[in-house]
Motif scaffolding. Structure first.
Motif, PDB file in Angstrom:
ATOM      1  N   GLU A 114       0.842  -1.174   0.000  1.00 16.51           N
ATOM      2  CA  GLU A 114       0.000   0.000   0.000  1.00 16.51           C
ATOM      3  C   GLU A 114       0.889   1.238   0.000  1.00 16.51           C
ATOM      4  O   GLU A 114       1.708   1.432   0.889  1.00 16.51           O
ATOM      5  CB  GLU A 114      -0.896   0.017   1.243  1.00 16.51           C
ATOM      6  CG  GLU A 114      -1.917   1.109   1.223  1.00 16.51           C
ATOM      7  CD  GLU A 114      -2.864   1.009   2.399  1.00 16.51           C
ATOM      8  OE1 GLU A 114      -3.122   2.062   3.015  1.00 16.51           O
ATOM      9  OE2 GLU A 114      -3.314  -0.095   2.712  1.00 16.51           O
ATOM     10  N   TYR A 115       0.736   2.037  -1.026  1.00 18.06           N
ATOM     11  CA  TYR A 115       1.541   3.235  -1.157  1.00 18.06           C
ATOM     12  C   TYR A 115       0.768   4.432  -0.613  1.00 18.06           C
ATOM     13  O   TYR A 115      -0.409   4.593  -0.895  1.00 18.06           O
ATOM     14  CB  TYR A 115       1.896   3.488  -2.624  1.00 18.06           C
ATOM     15  CG  TYR A 115       2.807   2.435  -3.188  1.00 18.06           C
ATOM     16  CD1 TYR A 115       4.168   2.498  -2.965  1.00 18.06           C
ATOM     17  CD2 TYR A 115       2.311   1.386  -3.939  1.00 18.06           C
ATOM     18  CE1 TYR A 115       5.018   1.539  -3.478  1.00 18.06           C
ATOM     19  CE2 TYR A 115       3.151   0.419  -4.459  1.00 18.06           C
ATOM     20  CZ  TYR A 115       4.500   0.508  -4.228  1.00 18.06           C
ATOM     21  OH  TYR A 115       5.339  -0.445  -4.734  1.00 18.06           O
ATOM     22  N   LYS A 116       1.455   5.246   0.150  1.00 18.86           N
ATOM     23  CA  LYS A 116       0.834   6.440   0.695  1.00 18.86           C
ATOM     24  C   LYS A 116       1.621   7.654   0.232  1.00 18.86           C
ATOM     25  O   LYS A 116       2.836   7.607   0.098  1.00 18.86           O
ATOM     26  CB  LYS A 116       0.808   6.384   2.214  1.00 18.86           C
ATOM     27  CG  LYS A 116      -0.095   5.305   2.740  1.00 18.86           C
ATOM     28  CD  LYS A 116      -0.239   5.375   4.221  1.00 18.86           C
ATOM     29  CE  LYS A 116      -1.169   4.270   4.672  1.00 18.86           C
ATOM     30  NZ  LYS A 116      -1.488   4.363   6.074  1.00 18.86           N
ATOM     31  N   SER A 117       0.903   8.718   0.040  1.00 15.56           N
ATOM     32  CA  SER A 117       1.505   9.965  -0.391  1.00 15.56           C
ATOM     33  C   SER A 117       1.279  11.020   0.686  1.00 15.56           C
ATOM     34  O   SER A 117       0.304  10.954   1.447  1.00 15.56           O
ATOM     35  CB  SER A 117       0.871  10.416  -1.711  1.00 15.56           C
ATOM     36  OG  SER A 117       1.264  11.729  -2.026  1.00 15.56           O
ATOM     37  N   LYS A 118       2.149  11.989   0.718  1.00 19.27           N
ATOM     38  CA  LYS A 118       1.965  13.100   1.654  1.00 19.27           C
ATOM     39  C   LYS A 118       0.719  13.909   1.303  1.00 19.27           C
ATOM     40  O   LYS A 118       0.146  14.574   2.155  1.00 19.27           O
ATOM     41  CB  LYS A 118       3.182  14.026   1.620  1.00 19.27           C
ATOM     42  CG  LYS A 118       4.433  13.425   2.174  1.00 19.27           C
ATOM     43  CD  LYS A 118       5.569  14.421   2.102  1.00 19.27           C
ATOM     44  CE  LYS A 118       6.845  13.834   2.650  1.00 19.27           C
ATOM     45  NZ  LYS A 118       7.955  14.811   2.579  1.00 19.27           N
ATOM     46  N   LEU A 119       0.316  13.835   0.061  1.00 24.87           N
ATOM     47  CA  LEU A 119      -0.822  14.629  -0.396  1.00 24.87           C
ATOM     48  C   LEU A 119      -2.146  13.871  -0.371  1.00 24.87           C
ATOM     49  O   LEU A 119      -3.162  14.404  -0.802  1.00 24.87           O
ATOM     50  CB  LEU A 119      -0.552  15.142  -1.816  1.00 24.87           C
ATOM     51  CG  LEU A 119       0.635  16.093  -1.950  1.00 24.87           C
ATOM     52  CD1 LEU A 119       0.865  16.429  -3.410  1.00 24.87           C
ATOM     53  CD2 LEU A 119       0.435  17.343  -1.139  1.00 24.87           C
ATOM     54  N   ASP A 120      -2.157  12.653   0.143  1.00 24.66           N
ATOM     55  CA  ASP A 120      -3.394  11.874   0.182  1.00 24.66           C
ATOM     56  C   ASP A 120      -4.498  12.573   0.963  1.00 24.66           C
ATOM     57  O   ASP A 120      -5.663  12.517   0.580  1.00 24.66           O
ATOM     58  CB  ASP A 120      -3.151  10.486   0.773  1.00 24.66           C
ATOM     59  CG  ASP A 120      -2.572   9.520  -0.239  1.00 24.66           C
ATOM     60  OD1 ASP A 120      -2.595   9.831  -1.444  1.00 24.66           O
ATOM     61  OD2 ASP A 120      -2.089   8.458   0.192  1.00 24.66           O
ATOM     62  N   LYS A 132      -6.328  15.200  -1.133  1.00 21.97           N
ATOM     63  CA  LYS A 132      -6.867  14.733  -2.410  1.00 21.97           C
ATOM     64  C   LYS A 132      -8.225  15.357  -2.745  1.00 21.97           C
ATOM     65  O   LYS A 132      -8.430  15.796  -3.880  1.00 21.97           O
ATOM     66  CB  LYS A 132      -6.951  13.211  -2.406  1.00 21.97           C
ATOM     67  CG  LYS A 132      -7.152  12.620  -3.759  1.00 21.97           C
ATOM     68  CD  LYS A 132      -7.026  11.115  -3.695  1.00 21.97           C
ATOM     69  CE  LYS A 132      -7.145  10.521  -5.077  1.00 21.97           C
ATOM     70  NZ  LYS A 132      -6.974   9.074  -5.055  1.00 21.97           N
ATOM     71  N   TYR A 141      -0.528  23.550  -6.074  1.00 27.05           N
ATOM     72  CA  TYR A 141       0.595  23.547  -5.142  1.00 27.05           C
ATOM     73  C   TYR A 141       0.667  24.871  -4.381  1.00 27.05           C
ATOM     74  O   TYR A 141       0.856  24.890  -3.161  1.00 27.05           O
ATOM     75  CB  TYR A 141       1.896  23.283  -5.899  1.00 27.05           C
ATOM     76  CG  TYR A 141       3.121  23.337  -5.035  1.00 27.05           C
ATOM     77  CD1 TYR A 141       3.380  22.343  -4.096  1.00 27.05           C
ATOM     78  CD2 TYR A 141       4.027  24.378  -5.150  1.00 27.05           C
ATOM     79  CE1 TYR A 141       4.500  22.382  -3.297  1.00 27.05           C
ATOM     80  CE2 TYR A 141       5.151  24.434  -4.351  1.00 27.05           C
ATOM     81  CZ  TYR A 141       5.388  23.437  -3.433  1.00 27.05           C
ATOM     82  OH  TYR A 141       6.505  23.480  -2.642  1.00 27.05           O
ATOM     83  N   TYR A 156       0.920  22.247   3.417  1.00 26.01           N
ATOM     84  CA  TYR A 156       2.066  21.455   2.964  1.00 26.01           C
ATOM     85  C   TYR A 156       3.284  22.364   2.893  1.00 26.01           C
ATOM     86  O   TYR A 156       3.222  23.472   2.429  1.00 26.01           O
ATOM     87  CB  TYR A 156       1.752  20.878   1.576  1.00 26.01           C
ATOM     88  CG  TYR A 156       2.831  19.992   1.011  1.00 26.01           C
ATOM     89  CD1 TYR A 156       3.051  18.738   1.539  1.00 26.01           C
ATOM     90  CD2 TYR A 156       3.631  20.416  -0.039  1.00 26.01           C
ATOM     91  CE1 TYR A 156       4.038  17.912   1.018  1.00 26.01           C
ATOM     92  CE2 TYR A 156       4.601  19.614  -0.560  1.00 26.01           C
ATOM     93  CZ  TYR A 156       4.808  18.358  -0.018  1.00 26.01           C
ATOM     94  OH  TYR A 156       5.773  17.553  -0.528  1.00 26.01           O
TER      95      TYR A 156
END
Length: 93
Positions: free
Chosen positions: A56-62, A65, A83, A92
């Motif tokens: 499971e990949y997680k992003s800082k921007l999840d 979203k 951004y 962020y």
């Protein structure tokens, strides 16, 4: 899992004794590591189970979203604009 290797190993396992085959030769034939061949042989014998766990990949921007999708869909914002919006709100850094 590589389907071509899996099918070939299972076919060889049904037809003949798989332990008679040279793992190094099979790995050269299928362009993979001998340990991969060994793993598929063990799976065919039932010694180990095939891995079904997905990473499971997680992003800082999840967590942002919904905001990003809203801005892009509603206003047609570019990635740079999204951004800058996230930076402006202090979400962020």
């Amino acid at each position: 899992m590589r389907g071509d290797i899996k099918e070939s190993i299972l076919f060889l396992f049904k037809e003949e004794d798989i332990t008679l085959f040279n793992k190094a030769e099979l790995s050269r034939r299928y362009n993979c590591d001998p340990r991969t061949i060994d793993r598929y042989i063990k799976i065919a014998k039932g010694e180990i189970e095939a891995g079904t766990q997905k990473r499971e990949y997680k992003s800082k921007l999840d967590e942002f979203k919904p905001i990003i999708i809203n801005k892009v869909d509603k206003y047609g914002c570019t990635a740079k604009a999204v951004y800058q919006l996230i930076q402006k709100k202090g979400l962020y850094r």
